[in-house]
Design an enzyme around this catalytic site. Structure first.
Site, PDB file in Angstrom:
ATOM      1  N   LYS A   1       0.876  -1.254  -0.379  1.00 57.42           N
ATOM      2  CA  LYS A   1       0.432   0.590  -0.246  1.00 57.42           C
ATOM      3  C   LYS A   1       1.240   1.402  -0.162  1.00 57.42           C
ATOM      4  CE  LYS A   1      -3.563   2.985   3.038  1.00 57.42           C
ATOM      5  NZ  LYS A   1      -4.120   2.590   3.598  1.00 57.42           N
TER       6      LYS A   1
ATOM      7  N   GLU B   1      10.726  -4.447   4.523  1.00 59.79           N
ATOM      8  CA  GLU B   1      11.215  -5.758   3.567  1.00 59.79           C
ATOM      9  C   GLU B   1      10.046  -6.060   3.146  1.00 59.79           C
ATOM     10  OE1 GLU B   1       9.448  -4.714   6.827  1.00 59.79           O
ATOM     11  OE2 GLU B   1       9.246  -6.074   8.761  1.00 59.79           O
TER      12      GLU B   1
ATOM     13  N   ARG C   1      -5.207  -3.956   6.227  1.00 59.43           N
ATOM     14  CA  ARG C   1      -5.853  -5.395   6.183  1.00 59.43           C
ATOM     15  C   ARG C   1      -7.033  -6.099   6.025  1.00 59.43           C
ATOM     16  NH1 ARG C   1      -4.069  -2.066  10.518  1.00 59.43           N
ATOM     17  NH2 ARG C   1      -6.236  -0.980  12.275  1.00 59.43           N
TER      18      ARG C   1
ATOM     19  N   HIS D   1      -4.565 -32.129  17.872  1.00 58.44           N
ATOM     20  CA  HIS D   1      -3.990 -33.017  18.429  1.00 58.44           C
ATOM     21  C   HIS D   1      -2.215 -31.970  19.381  1.00 58.44           C
ATOM     22  CE1 HIS D   1      -5.115 -36.836  17.049  1.00 58.44           C
ATOM     23  NE2 HIS D   1      -5.939 -35.649  16.491  1.00 58.44           N
TER      24      HIS D   1
ATOM     25  N   LYS E   1       9.692  -0.576  13.882  1.00 55.82           N
ATOM     26  CA  LYS E   1      10.155  -0.645  12.949  1.00 55.82           C
ATOM     27  C   LYS E   1      11.197   0.986  12.952  1.00 55.82           C
ATOM     28  CE  LYS E   1       5.825  -0.563  10.045  1.00 55.82           C
ATOM     29  NZ  LYS E   1       5.403  -0.115   8.809  1.00 55.82           N
TER      30      LYS E   1
END
Ligand code: F6P
Length: 551
Positions: free
Chosen positions: A212, A218, A273, A389, A517
């Site tokens: 965006k 990253e 998001r 499990h 950051k």
């Protein structure tokens, strides 16, 4: 305190009182008292059923929750949200992701600092450009630099520019197969890139740089590395053909060298998001086909209309949100598990972690004051039956109560009806076991029947007791097709917005991610050899040790 402030604190107090009534947590007793409870505490949108009868919410508690929602101004929040007002107060932005799935003439508008966007119209224009591109790629009119078709789509992005796309692409292609095989690169870790280099062939790969802001470290590092790899492998001239960008920052995409016709935009009124419905979903459309992507949008829009128009009593996002408020604020449970009994939804919990915790992990109210209630619980999950499990031991017998959302499709779509019935039996049985539990008397009787001796029974029986009365919600639908996926994702989006409105926080900003950051940016030069700067003693020692160990 103002009248409305008093009314709100009374509404919260009423909720807490109801949740702490003696015997108030006895869900089994509620079923005993009201045989029609399963229907009365369920709601539907077509085949999508939300059953919250296995919670301790009774009629009084439900009425108190509706009263709380009204007192907190949920009706006016919902109006302002759909009117495109700047409900994202701290960033001065609307949250108009609903426009991305609305018809072009739906008339959704979004307030901007300098005017008003026709959000439905703009979204439709962006969608038309995406649609053209997707068909052109699938039909080979847009192809790789060597003239042969693209076979792989690689999405480079992180957070909302990764989690929504990877979740939806998996959900829509795992069963049905992919048109272009989707890959995702998110973490800034050379190992992830090295693994990718072994898996995909640049000559067959279309790369989407999804960001965006187009400033995320990253993504920038990964995009540059992939660009260098592709240039080395295919030649610099191929980059224009093999790269596209999905972003609101058209200046930065141009600076990266992406051709304008391969840049797919969206507006600031789409939060990261909430962006899988925008051009950020291009990898989903390329992988699953345009029809599937369009059906997902339609499902999302159906949920939007339902959320906007249905009364609270039948409104799925409102009911799901209020069940959560009951558990967090009434019962004071601090976490929430999400178990989708569907392998295709294996990334759904990861997607929800960002959606819920980045949206509502806040402790300051819109008016700048500290919240006086708990806000977002810790969200986690795994696909069922795998979860059974793993951590279900704690959910059945641990000291903490963890409410569960179960998600289940009725129809089997892979031809293995036997396996699907086992999956479904497990989902239903887990919810039943959480509710029913098992008393020590039942355990003892069972052990006697199986021939255990008295000493063994005395030693083992307490360990085999299940307290029961542990709450869960079930989302059951016919099949996990693209439309249902759209409904499901929009259901959770609106759930989050409803909870944020009731907690009085800004669900659409994310200032909490900024400090880390910034500190990483300041710290990096020291890992590269620059002189040490002041840190807390632990960080200073760890930097030194990292370097000693070869970092
Ligand atoms: O982690 C913070 C965040 O801003 C998320 O909200 C967002 O989804 C992600 O980073 C990626 O941002 P962008 O799409 O701008 O690269």
């Amino acid at each position: 305190m103002t009248d409305s402030g008093t009314a709100l604190s009374d509404a919260w107090a009423r909720l807490r009182d109801l949740a702490s009534r003696p015997g108030g947590a006895d869900i089994r007793a509620l079923f005993g008292a009201d045989p029609a409870r399963a229907t009365a505490f369920s709601a539907r949108l077509d085949d999508l059923t939300l059953d919250f009868s296995k919670t301790a919410i009774d009629s009084e508690a439900r009425a108190a929750l509706f009263a709380l929602a009204r007192t907190a101004g949920l009706e006016s929040f919902r109006r302002r949200l759909f009117a495109g007002e700047a409900v994202n107060l701290t960033e001065g932005r609307a949250a108009m992701h609903m426009a991305l799935r609305s018809p072009a003439d739906a008339g959704l508008r979004a307030a901007l600092p300098g005017g008003i966007d026709d959000a439905s119209g703009l979204a439709a224009a962006e969608r038309a450009k995406m649609r053209n591109f997707v068909y052109s790629v699938h039909e080979g009119r847009i192809h790789a630099a060597d003239g042969r078709p693209f076979e792989v789509v690689l999405n480079i992005g992180i957070g909302g520019s990764d989690l929504g796309p990877v979740m939806a692409a998996e959900a829509l292609t795992m069963g049905a197969g992919a048109v272009l095989k989707p890959y995702f690169l998110s973490n800034v870790d050379g190992v992830a890139l090295a693994a990718l280099r072994r898996q995909i062939d640049p000559a067959r790969t279309l790369v989407l740089v999804a960001s965006k802001s187009f400033t995320t470290q990253e993504t920038a590092v990964n995009a540059r590395a992939v660009r260098a790899w592709f240039a080395e492998s295919l030649g610099e001239a191929a980059i224009g053909t093999h790269f596209a960008a999905l972003s609101t920052n058209l200046t930065a995409t141009a600076a990266f060298g992406i051709r304008p016709e391969q840049v797919f935009g969206f507006r600031d009124w789409v939060g990261g998001r909430y962006s899988v419905w925008s051009s950020v979903g291009l990898s989903v459309a390329l992988a699953a086909g345009w029809e599937a992507f369009a059906a997902m949008l339609e499902g999302g829009w159906e949920m939007d209309c339902h959320f906007r128009d249905a009364p609270f009593e039948r409104n799925l996002p409102v009911l799901l949100a209020l069940a959560g408020i009951w558990h967090v604020n009434g019962c004071r449970y601090g976490s929430q598990a999400v178990l989708a009994y569907d392998e295709r939804l294996r990334r759904f919990p990861a997607y929800l972690q960002q959606l819920e915790m980045e949206s509502n992990g806040k402790s300051v109210r819109l008016d700048g004051g500290a919240v006086t209630t708990e806000t977002c619980p810790v969200i986690f999950g795994e696909p069922g039956t795998n979860a059974q499990h793993s951590f279900m031991q704690l959910i059945h017998q641990g000291t903490r109560v963890v409410p569960v959302d179960f998600i289940l499709a009725a129809e089997c779509e892979d031809g293995r009806a036997d396996a699907h019935r086992i999956l479904a039996a497990n989902a239903l049985a887990q919810a039943e076991a959480l509710l029913a539990g098992k008393t020590e008397a039942e355990v003892r009787a069972e052990m006697v029947a199986s021939g255990a001796d008295a000493d063994t029974i005395d030693t083992i029986a307490p360990h085999r007791v299940f307290p029961g009365n542990r709450p869960s919600v079930m989302l059951l639908f016919r099949r996990l097709d693209a439309r249902t996926l759209g409904r499901l994702v929009a259901l959770y989006e609106h759930k989050v917005a409803v909870q944020g409105a009731i907690w009085g926080i800004d669900s659409f900003d994310q200032w909490g991610v900024e400090l880390g950051k910034k500190l990483a940016g300041a710290l990096l030069p020291e890992l590269e050899g620059a002189a040490a700067k002041p840190h807390d003693p632990s960080t200073t020692a760890l930097i030194a040790r990292f370097r000693e160990l070869g970092g």
